[in-house]
Design an enzyme around this catalytic site. Sequence first.
Site, PDB file in Angstrom:
ATOM      1  N   ASN A 167       0.204  -0.898   0.406  1.00  0.00           N
ATOM      2  CA  ASN A 167      -0.029  -0.210  -0.251  1.00  0.00           C
ATOM      3  C   ASN A 167       0.765   1.370  -0.198  1.00  0.00           C
ATOM      4  O   ASN A 167       0.480   2.168   1.045  1.00  0.00           O
ATOM      5  CB  ASN A 167      -0.841  -0.190   1.111  1.00  0.00           C
ATOM      6  CG  ASN A 167      -2.278  -1.265   1.268  1.00  0.00           C
ATOM      7  OD1 ASN A 167      -2.188  -1.374  -0.368  1.00  0.00           O
ATOM      8  ND2 ASN A 167      -2.253  -2.321   1.904  1.00  0.00           N
ATOM      9  N   ASN A 189      -3.762  -0.584  -3.034  1.00  0.00           N
ATOM     10  CA  ASN A 189      -5.793  -0.567  -2.943  1.00  0.00           C
ATOM     11  C   ASN A 189      -5.667   0.760  -3.456  1.00  0.00           C
ATOM     12  O   ASN A 189      -5.634   2.117  -3.142  1.00  0.00           O
ATOM     13  CB  ASN A 189      -5.543  -0.656  -1.602  1.00  0.00           C
ATOM     14  CG  ASN A 189      -5.773  -2.237  -0.422  1.00  0.00           C
ATOM     15  OD1 ASN A 189      -4.657  -3.234  -1.190  1.00  0.00           O
ATOM     16  ND2 ASN A 189      -5.169  -2.584   0.367  1.00  0.00           N
ATOM     17  N   PRO A 190      -7.017   0.842  -3.771  1.00  0.00           N
ATOM     18  CA  PRO A 190      -7.977   1.835  -4.186  1.00  0.00           C
ATOM     19  C   PRO A 190      -8.421   3.139  -3.276  1.00  0.00           C
ATOM     20  O   PRO A 190      -8.267   4.685  -3.888  1.00  0.00           O
ATOM     21  CB  PRO A 190      -9.189   1.473  -5.218  1.00  0.00           C
ATOM     22  CG  PRO A 190      -8.644  -0.435  -5.909  1.00  0.00           C
ATOM     23  CD  PRO A 190      -8.038  -0.628  -4.818  1.00  0.00           C
ATOM     24  N   SER A 276      -6.201  -9.853   4.491  1.00  0.00           N
ATOM     25  CA  SER A 276      -5.701  -8.520   4.372  1.00  0.00           C
ATOM     26  C   SER A 276      -4.732  -8.841   3.273  1.00  0.00           C
ATOM     27  O   SER A 276      -3.929 -10.122   2.489  1.00  0.00           O
ATOM     28  CB  SER A 276      -4.941  -8.312   5.341  1.00  0.00           C
ATOM     29  OG  SER A 276      -3.697  -8.826   5.894  1.00  0.00           O
ATOM     30  N   THR A 277      -4.392  -7.738   3.173  1.00  0.00           N
ATOM     31  CA  THR A 277      -3.062  -7.063   1.592  1.00  0.00           C
ATOM     32  C   THR A 277      -2.086  -8.624   2.028  1.00  0.00           C
ATOM     33  O   THR A 277      -1.039  -8.585   1.684  1.00  0.00           O
ATOM     34  CB  THR A 277      -3.061  -6.012   1.340  1.00  0.00           C
ATOM     35  OG1 THR A 277      -4.109  -5.003   0.919  1.00  0.00           O
ATOM     36  CG2 THR A 277      -1.556  -6.155   0.260  1.00  0.00           C
ATOM     37  N   GLY A 278      -1.763  -7.988   3.800  1.00  0.00           N
ATOM     38  CA  GLY A 278      -0.367  -8.458   3.778  1.00  0.00           C
ATOM     39  C   GLY A 278      -0.103  -9.910   4.013  1.00  0.00           C
ATOM     40  O   GLY A 278       0.509 -11.122   3.154  1.00  0.00           O
ATOM     41  N   HIS A 325     -11.023  -7.194   7.788  1.00  0.00           N
ATOM     42  CA  HIS A 325      -9.727  -8.219   8.371  1.00  0.00           C
ATOM     43  C   HIS A 325      -9.686  -8.487  10.062  1.00  0.00           C
ATOM     44  O   HIS A 325     -10.422  -7.544  10.542  1.00  0.00           O
ATOM     45  CB  HIS A 325      -8.451  -7.374   7.976  1.00  0.00           C
ATOM     46  CG  HIS A 325      -8.585  -6.919   6.379  1.00  0.00           C
ATOM     47  ND1 HIS A 325      -8.790  -8.056   5.177  1.00  0.00           N
ATOM     48  CD2 HIS A 325      -7.978  -5.746   5.859  1.00  0.00           C
ATOM     49  CE1 HIS A 325      -8.872  -7.056   3.907  1.00  0.00           C
ATOM     50  NE2 HIS A 325      -7.709  -5.587   4.584  1.00  0.00           N
TER      51      HIS A 325
END
Length: 355
Positions: A167, A189-190, A276-278, A325
């Site tokens: 991010n 992320n948008p 989550s992104t992670g 998340h």
Amino acid sequence: MRTLMLWFLPIFLLCSFCSVALWIFLCNNNVNPRPSSRIPQKSSESCKGCSKDNVFIAKALENYSHKWKKDEANFKRFRSLLSSKCHAVSKAVVTQNNTPLGSNVIYDGERRKPLQVTQALFNILAKEQPFGNATWESCAVVGNGGILANSSCGEEINSAQFVIRCNLPPLDNRYEKDVGNKTNLVTANPSILHEKYSGLMERRRPFVESLRPYGQALLLLPAFSYGHNTPVSLRAFYTLEDFGSDSLLPVFLNPEYLRSLSKFWRERGLNSVRPSTGLIVASLALEICSNVHLYGFWPFSKHPNDSRPITNHYYDDRASKKNVHSMPTEFEHLSKLHKQGVIHIHLGKCQPPLS
């Protein structure tokens, strides 16, 4: 004697009546005639959050050890299982091979709203998977947790062959010592594009200039998670193309891969709305890297070593979206992999490299 009894009986009846009346009064008014010896209890609400955090932290650290050693058998077993279910090498990114012209892209968050791949969309898709069949020897997956502040992990992170960040985090001189500056892949992320760059509906040069610290990394955009993610992700792609940027290469995260990955972790007990992104990039790293190191993955407000307060991110204290998340639960799963010798989670200060 009879006269004395006649005098005593009314007095006795009157005293009895008064005693009964006094007893009724005390009961109805909850009066305790004796001072209470009970010690007042502190409100549980004031410490409810901290006790819950302490429970999560204690549970998370059960599987953690600073003396980590890779278990090759466990690593190969888990990696093989993950690859068979999710196929990151061939499916993590939307390409012209896995998403042909005229096919439908099914949003992983809105499955009832497919998007047809037009010629214009097909033309901007990656021609092939950026990961190919190559395997990097060492990968550093860098989360943005406040535990990275004052960690001196920058040099160690930079020494990894492939570095993944989440991010669009700041990498300027204030943080370089702790987080490094090398980047091979960074996600965006948008929501970041809307908050920091007005959804790229206004001036776009600040967005392009802010990406310079990431060099020639891959820019991974979740354009097809939800319908509202697509326009701003495409604007990010076209912005980089229009400005002739020779730095980041924008690619799109494949919703089919995300569906497979969500199912994989649900089958292992993770019941959050979505990873989550992670967790997404950590899972990706497990398929494309021989040795996976995680930094900045600590979702609690207290440091594990001395319980001192730490910020949510190494650069600010903004809260995460807890309703989407489940960071503590995700960390619990990752810490189990750490215990099994599959991944190496780094908490606290990094050791200086040997000269």
